[in-house]
Enzyme design. Sequence first.
Site, PDB file in Angstrom:
ATOM      1  N   ASP A   1      81.488  38.192 -18.111  1.00 61.16           N
ATOM      2  CA  ASP A   1      82.726  38.956 -17.902  1.00 61.16           C
ATOM      3  C   ASP A   1      83.510  38.453 -16.687  1.00 61.16           C
ATOM      4  O   ASP A   1      84.737  38.441 -16.707  1.00 61.16           O
ATOM      5  CB  ASP A   1      82.403  40.439 -17.655  1.00 61.16           C
ATOM      6  CG  ASP A   1      81.753  41.082 -18.859  1.00 61.16           C
ATOM      7  OD1 ASP A   1      81.865  40.519 -19.961  1.00 61.16           O
ATOM      8  OD2 ASP A   1      81.114  42.134 -18.686  1.00 61.16           O
TER       9      ASP A   1
HETATM   10  P1  NAP Z   1      77.643  39.806 -17.791  1.00 62.03           P
HETATM   11  O1  NAP Z   1      79.078  39.800 -18.175  1.00 62.03           O
HETATM   12  O2  NAP Z   1      76.872  41.038 -18.021  1.00 62.03           O
HETATM   13  O3  NAP Z   1      76.978  38.567 -18.550  1.00 62.03           O
HETATM   14  C1  NAP Z   1      75.698  38.169 -18.278  1.00 62.03           C
HETATM   15  C2  NAP Z   1      75.348  37.032 -19.214  1.00 62.03           C
HETATM   16  O4  NAP Z   1      74.071  36.536 -18.816  1.00 62.03           O
HETATM   17  C3  NAP Z   1      75.225  37.461 -20.655  1.00 62.03           C
HETATM   18  O5  NAP Z   1      76.321  37.009 -21.411  1.00 62.03           O
HETATM   19  C4  NAP Z   1      73.891  36.858 -21.125  1.00 62.03           C
HETATM   20  O6  NAP Z   1      74.123  36.030 -22.260  1.00 62.03           O
HETATM   21  C5  NAP Z   1      73.462  35.999 -19.950  1.00 62.03           C
HETATM   22  N1  NAP Z   1      72.017  36.058 -19.730  1.00 62.03           N
HETATM   23  C6  NAP Z   1      71.194  37.124 -19.748  1.00 62.03           C
HETATM   24  N2  NAP Z   1      69.937  36.771 -19.516  1.00 62.03           N
HETATM   25  C7  NAP Z   1      69.947  35.426 -19.344  1.00 62.03           C
HETATM   26  C8  NAP Z   1      68.954  34.465 -19.086  1.00 62.03           C
HETATM   27  N3  NAP Z   1      67.651  34.797 -18.962  1.00 62.03           N
HETATM   28  N4  NAP Z   1      69.315  33.172 -18.959  1.00 62.03           N
HETATM   29  C9  NAP Z   1      70.616  32.807 -19.106  1.00 62.03           C
HETATM   30  N5  NAP Z   1      71.605  33.681 -19.355  1.00 62.03           N
HETATM   31  C10 NAP Z   1      71.270  34.978 -19.472  1.00 62.03           C
HETATM   32  O7  NAP Z   1      77.430  39.423 -16.266  1.00 62.03           O
HETATM   33  P2  NAP Z   1      78.466  39.080 -15.107  1.00 62.03           P
HETATM   34  O8  NAP Z   1      79.415  38.008 -15.528  1.00 62.03           O
HETATM   35  O9  NAP Z   1      77.629  38.891 -13.899  1.00 62.03           O
HETATM   36  O10 NAP Z   1      79.333  40.359 -14.964  1.00 62.03           O
HETATM   37  C11 NAP Z   1      78.808  41.576 -14.474  1.00 62.03           C
HETATM   38  C12 NAP Z   1      79.304  42.713 -15.321  1.00 62.03           C
HETATM   39  O11 NAP Z   1      78.609  43.902 -14.910  1.00 62.03           O
HETATM   40  C13 NAP Z   1      80.786  42.970 -15.142  1.00 62.03           C
HETATM   41  O12 NAP Z   1      81.363  43.379 -16.346  1.00 62.03           O
HETATM   42  C14 NAP Z   1      80.794  44.095 -14.128  1.00 62.03           C
HETATM   43  O13 NAP Z   1      81.965  44.856 -14.212  1.00 62.03           O
HETATM   44  C15 NAP Z   1      79.566  44.869 -14.544  1.00 62.03           C
HETATM   45  N6  NAP Z   1      79.031  45.711 -13.466  1.00 62.03           N
HETATM   46  C16 NAP Z   1      78.649  45.137 -12.302  1.00 62.03           C
HETATM   47  C17 NAP Z   1      78.210  45.936 -11.262  1.00 62.03           C
HETATM   48  C18 NAP Z   1      77.850  45.348  -9.918  1.00 62.03           C
HETATM   49  O14 NAP Z   1      77.750  46.093  -8.963  1.00 62.03           O
HETATM   50  N7  NAP Z   1      77.637  44.065  -9.814  1.00 62.03           N
HETATM   51  C19 NAP Z   1      78.101  47.308 -11.443  1.00 62.03           C
HETATM   52  C20 NAP Z   1      78.452  47.864 -12.677  1.00 62.03           C
HETATM   53  C21 NAP Z   1      78.916  47.038 -13.682  1.00 62.03           C
HETATM   54  P3  NAP Z   1      72.929  35.712 -23.286  1.00 62.03           P
HETATM   55  O15 NAP Z   1      72.384  37.007 -23.741  1.00 62.03           O
HETATM   56  O16 NAP Z   1      73.589  34.926 -24.351  1.00 62.03           O
HETATM   57  O17 NAP Z   1      71.924  34.889 -22.536  1.00 62.03           O
END
Ligand code: NAP
Length: 466
Positions: free
Chosen positions: A389
């Site tokens: 994301d």
């Molecule tokens: P993300 O959008 O959740 O994407 C994570 C990606 O990691 C997934 O597409 C997944 O794809 C991949 N993944 C999972 N396990 C893996 C592994 N073992 N090896 C390789 N890839 C792996 O993560 P992000 O880009 O870090 O974004 C964070 C999201 O969380 C945002 O939407 C944010 O708003 C939300 N959020 C964050 C917080 C905070 O405090 N940081 C709090 C609440 C919400 P595959 O399954 O294809 O591997």
Amino acid sequence: MNLNTTLLPILYMLAAMGFILAIKWMGSPATARRGVIVGEIGMLLAVVGTLLRFEVVSYGWIALAFALGTIVGIPIAVMMPMTAVPQRTAFSHACGALASALIGTAEYYKGLNGAGLTRVEMTALIIETLLGFLTFTASLMAFGKLQEVLPQRPITYKGQNIVNLGIFALAAIIGIALIASPEQAALFPIFVILSLLFGVLLIIPIGGADMPTVIALLNSYAGLSASAMGFVLNNQLLIVAGALDGSSGFILSIIMCRAMNRSFTNVLFGAFGQLQVSAAGAQEAKPIHSASPEEAAQILDAARTVVVIPGYGMAVSQAQHKLREMFDLLAKRGVNVEFAIHPVAGRMPGHMNVLLAEADVPYDKLREMDDINPEMGMADVALIIGANDVVNPDAENNPKSAIAGMPIIQAYKARTVMVIKRSMNPGFAGIDNPLYYLDNTLMLFGDAKGFISSIVKELQAVGKAA
Ligand code: NAP
């Protein structure tokens, strides 16, 4: 010498200074360790000061509670993996909030059977117990969702917000009635039950992945509850520490909401993570380009500037140490490798900073989103590791997207984009990512740790051959 009027204010003042400095220093990875230590010293001074108070009649029960707390606390701290920090925090909040609420309850019955409570004390007590009990059950629910012992998806039904607000309003009305006449003792247990129930109902419609933001908010409630407890117990340090806790938790949740371009009401009442997943499931197949670890290593080896963008997947696979090895190999070859950190990458604030610090990645190589975005066009490679994301260009280009307006790291500007993830599955927001279909994007399918290990092996092999 009266310790309560001489030594105690000094100890409390030093403790409060420790807490303030801790929050300031924990704001940067370079000073975070110092922040933790000064916070711990502050807490030690606060505990010692409180134990010296003349109101303490027996140390036996305190020693017992101390021993029990140590027996439970040390294993939790030592055994919980880094990826479980959000639920560990939720559990700590639950304990803190319960303590605050139980003290409020004890003070209520003590006042009822003794000298009584003034209107101001009773107001503070009602705020303390309401926030304490609701934070207790809400934090336990948050813990359950994050630990996946409860369903992660939001559970919603028609009229849910009205029911929830109705229960909260009823608890508030009973609270006001108790402030007006505290001797209506039969109302107090009803007030407690409604507060506990509201905490449960508040969390049910919120998706598991939104829990970190909710925890920051609950942190704020627990702080306010402790601050109100300070008024009840006439303890200035509790007032200060609770207010610090309350305001920092609130500010943190605002920062997180802004970084996701979402409002508080959307997080609390939006049931995020429900509809979008099914939408993503309906995606038609589009062409993509994939590459092997060998090809990826060659591209990295030939680059001059590489920007690594870590995300949740790096945390899941614990790839940070292998990443550090890759960083060292590339740095030796003269490649400039930097790390672009999105404020909400991962699942808790500072998630990426903590993991990269654990792997001893130099702090000066970590760049904040706003700082690095203007330079992304000059990067030869944007290497995305389990992030989705936070690099999705739809946030900028598609006003209808669930994440429209969320600031992103502009990976698409780099000459070559490489994405390590296991599949084409979406991330937290449950939406497709057009970045994966660009001509200059290479998908590197596999577990992050495994794939980076293979890249490291390839780089080592090239190094030996040269
Ligand atoms: P993300 O959008 O959740 O994407 C994570 C990606 O990691 C997934 O597409 C997944 O794809 C991949 N993944 C999972 N396990 C893996 C592994 N073992 N090896 C390789 N890839 C792996 O993560 P992000 O880009 O870090 O974004 C964070 C999201 O969380 C945002 O939407 C944010 O708003 C939300 N959020 C964050 C917080 C905070 O405090 N940081 C709090 C609440 C919400 P595959 O399954 O294809 O591997």
